[in-house]
Write an enzyme that holds these catalytic residues in place. Structure first.
Site, PDB file in Angstrom:
ATOM      1  N   GLU A  55      -0.571   3.604   1.834  1.00  0.00           N
ATOM      2  CA  GLU A  55      -1.562   3.865   2.878  1.00  0.00           C
ATOM      3  C   GLU A  55      -2.850   3.102   2.594  1.00  0.00           C
ATOM      4  O   GLU A  55      -3.300   2.991   1.458  1.00  0.00           O
ATOM      5  CB  GLU A  55      -1.812   5.365   2.994  1.00  0.00           C
ATOM      6  CG  GLU A  55      -0.592   6.082   3.536  1.00  0.00           C
ATOM      7  CD  GLU A  55      -0.803   7.570   3.774  1.00  0.00           C
ATOM      8  OE1 GLU A  55      -0.151   8.111   4.694  1.00  0.00           O
ATOM      9  OE2 GLU A  55      -1.597   8.198   3.054  1.00  0.00           O
ATOM     10  N   CYS A  92     -10.315   0.872   2.131  1.00  0.00           N
ATOM     11  CA  CYS A  92      -9.825   1.551   0.934  1.00  0.00           C
ATOM     12  C   CYS A  92      -8.402   1.062   0.679  1.00  0.00           C
ATOM     13  O   CYS A  92      -7.498   1.314   1.482  1.00  0.00           O
ATOM     14  CB  CYS A  92      -9.866   3.057   1.137  1.00  0.00           C
ATOM     15  SG  CYS A  92      -9.393   4.017  -0.318  1.00  0.00           S
ATOM     16  N   CYS A 132       1.334   7.313  -8.023  1.00  0.00           N
ATOM     17  CA  CYS A 132       0.440   7.217  -9.181  1.00  0.00           C
ATOM     18  C   CYS A 132       1.029   8.033 -10.318  1.00  0.00           C
ATOM     19  O   CYS A 132       1.551   9.133 -10.095  1.00  0.00           O
ATOM     20  CB  CYS A 132      -0.959   7.732  -8.831  1.00  0.00           C
ATOM     21  SG  CYS A 132      -2.158   7.503 -10.177  1.00  0.00           S
ATOM     22  N   CYS A 160      -3.549  13.369 -11.564  1.00  0.00           N
ATOM     23  CA  CYS A 160      -4.756  14.177 -11.393  1.00  0.00           C
ATOM     24  C   CYS A 160      -4.413  15.354 -10.487  1.00  0.00           C
ATOM     25  O   CYS A 160      -3.817  15.174  -9.418  1.00  0.00           O
ATOM     26  CB  CYS A 160      -5.877  13.338 -10.806  1.00  0.00           C
ATOM     27  SG  CYS A 160      -6.410  11.990 -11.895  1.00  0.00           S
ATOM     28  N   CYS A 208      -5.330  15.621  -6.517  1.00  0.00           N
ATOM     29  CA  CYS A 208      -5.103  14.440  -5.684  1.00  0.00           C
ATOM     30  C   CYS A 208      -3.697  14.452  -5.110  1.00  0.00           C
ATOM     31  O   CYS A 208      -2.713  14.596  -5.853  1.00  0.00           O
ATOM     32  CB  CYS A 208      -5.326  13.178  -6.516  1.00  0.00           C
ATOM     33  SG  CYS A 208      -5.051  11.647  -5.603  1.00  0.00           S
ATOM     34  N   SER A 235     -13.807   8.066 -11.818  1.00  0.00           N
ATOM     35  CA  SER A 235     -13.414   9.391 -11.323  1.00  0.00           C
ATOM     36  C   SER A 235     -13.660  10.390 -12.452  1.00  0.00           C
ATOM     37  O   SER A 235     -12.794  10.612 -13.304  1.00  0.00           O
ATOM     38  CB  SER A 235     -11.932   9.383 -10.916  1.00  0.00           C
ATOM     39  OG  SER A 235     -11.730   8.545  -9.802  1.00  0.00           O
ATOM     40  N   LEU A 236     -14.835  10.986 -12.455  1.00  0.00           N
ATOM     41  CA  LEU A 236     -15.247  11.846 -13.570  1.00  0.00           C
ATOM     42  C   LEU A 236     -14.773  13.284 -13.374  1.00  0.00           C
ATOM     43  O   LEU A 236     -13.987  13.811 -14.153  1.00  0.00           O
ATOM     44  CB  LEU A 236     -16.759  11.785 -13.733  1.00  0.00           C
ATOM     45  CG  LEU A 236     -17.332  12.472 -14.968  1.00  0.00           C
ATOM     46  CD1 LEU A 236     -16.777  11.852 -16.237  1.00  0.00           C
ATOM     47  CD2 LEU A 236     -18.859  12.408 -14.953  1.00  0.00           C
ATOM     48  N   CYS A 288     -10.569  11.200   1.334  1.00  0.00           N
ATOM     49  CA  CYS A 288     -10.420  10.975  -0.096  1.00  0.00           C
ATOM     50  C   CYS A 288      -9.512  12.033  -0.710  1.00  0.00           C
ATOM     51  O   CYS A 288      -9.694  13.234  -0.504  1.00  0.00           O
ATOM     52  CB  CYS A 288     -11.795  11.013  -0.762  1.00  0.00           C
ATOM     53  SG  CYS A 288     -11.757  10.655  -2.510  1.00  0.00           S
TER      54      CYS A 288
END
Length: 367
Positions: free
Chosen positions: A91, A104, A111, A115, A118, A224-225, A344
């Site tokens: 995407e 984006c 992935c 995380c 996500c 990405s904290l 996001c």
């Protein structure tokens, strides 16, 4: 076997041209036709010699991912689902604003970093995208958006995409070589001509790869904290167990020596009751006291199967104010495209033949 020229940056095209007996300057012509003008038909490349066009027709192609779906949200955000073979889809999201258009871009099919907040991380991991599949997203966006604005304007005068963020599906720095080659094309004046300040790579924290990016192609960097301490970040961003926050911040300090911006952007998704308290905000202040940075607070965007909840608007406001009162530049990301699952953390695509979470993942960036 034909060669897909979308896989080549400027140097690669020079090598290709000389390899077929052509002068190196032909590479610049090809870059302009392919990337500036969005041309995939060699016969339309009018300033190329007929003999060269005939060679290209036999030995090369310009192939990009095919559009499966194309949705436009009520706020103008646009999301494409693109086919990348074997039943997989990625995407890509375009976010229009008054003074810029941000694309984006995805870097992997799925992935492997898992995380927990996500949607992409819940899809599993299939493979890295090729250069053609990465830069092809920008090629498609420019081509599609240009024609939707005006069919009469010259291609090079009507670029809808002014900014690129490597924040789509996947961890960009886990596909280091292909991502950097795509970045070279984005920055090349004969291709897309974007400035380093307008291209951002977002990483979950692959420390060795951050150092490699600084040396190879320093663009704007986002981290990405999502947590102010290792205990919480270990839960939310599992790669933190390998590269804890202290090592990550040290890498950020090193990166700033070459970065086009004089700060690092820390992305922080706001999860109700998890990382959104005033105590967490104060921890962040102490954590980054010697790291030039700005914070981008991201309201959590729900997806099927998620147990997290979005922090309330008031909680986000208070959290932001605590950071700002400490002198930290802090913005709250406006949620865009959530009615078409383009916000996001919502990108999921189609991921087939997923790897198991416990399987070893080959990460080029840290070899």
């Amino acid at each position: 076997m034909t060669i897909n020229l979308l896989n080549y940056d400027g140097k690669g095209l020079v090598d290709f041209c000389t390899g077929i007996g052509e002068k190196p300057f032909r590479a610049k012509q090809l870059l302009r036709w392919i990337h500036q003008y969005g041309t995939a038909d060699f016969d339309a490349m009018s300033d190329l010699a007929k003999g060269l066009r005939e060679k290209l027709a036999v030995q090369a192609v310009i192939e990009f991912p095919q559009i499966i779906t194309d949705y436009v949200a009520t706020d103008g955000t646009r999301k494409w689902l693109l086919a990348v073979g074997a039943g997989n889809g990625i995407e890509t999201v375009f976010i229009p604003e008054a003074n810029r258009g941000t694309l984006c871009v995805s870097s992997q099919v799925g992935c492997a970093l898992a995380c927990t907040f996500c949607s992409t991380g819940k899809q599993g991991f299939n493979r890295n995208l090729t250069v053609a599949e990465i830069i092809g997203q920008l090629w498609i966006a420019n081509k599609t958006l240009r024609s939707s604005v005006s069919d009469n304007m010259p291609a090079h005068t009507n670029r809808a995409v002014t900014n690129v963020v490597m924040m789509g599906m996947g961890e960009p720095l886990a596909n280091f070589d292909n991502v950097v080659t795509a970045l070279d094309l984005m920055l090349d004046d004969h291709a897309y001509g974007l400035s380093r300040r307008r291209v951002t790579v977002s990483t979950s924290g692959l420390v060795p790869a951050i150092d490699r990016l600084r040396e190879r192609c320093p663009v704007a960097l986002a981290i990405s904290l999502h947590a102010p301490n290792d205990a919480l970040r270990d839960q939310l961003v599992p790669i933190n167990k390998k590269y804890p926050i202290k090592e990550l911040l040290a890498a950020c300090q090193r990166y700033l020596l070459a970065a086009p911006r004089d700060f690092i952007t820390f992305e922080y998704v706001m999860l109700a009751g998890v990382n959104d308290s005033i105590t967490h905000a104060r921890e962040l202040i102490a954590l980054v006291h010697d790291t030039p940075c700005k914070f981008n607070l991201i309201p959590f965007n729900s997806f099927p199967g998620s147990d997290f909840k979005r922090s309330t608007a008031e909680t986000v406001r208070v959290f932001r104010d605590v950071l700002m009162q400490a002198g930290l530049v802090t913005t709250v990301r406006k949620t865009r495209g959530d009615d078409i699952a383009a916000a996001c953390g919502q990108l999921a695509g189609q991921v087939k033949d997923k790897t198991r979470r416990t399987a070893a993942v080959r990460i080029e960036a840290i070899q």
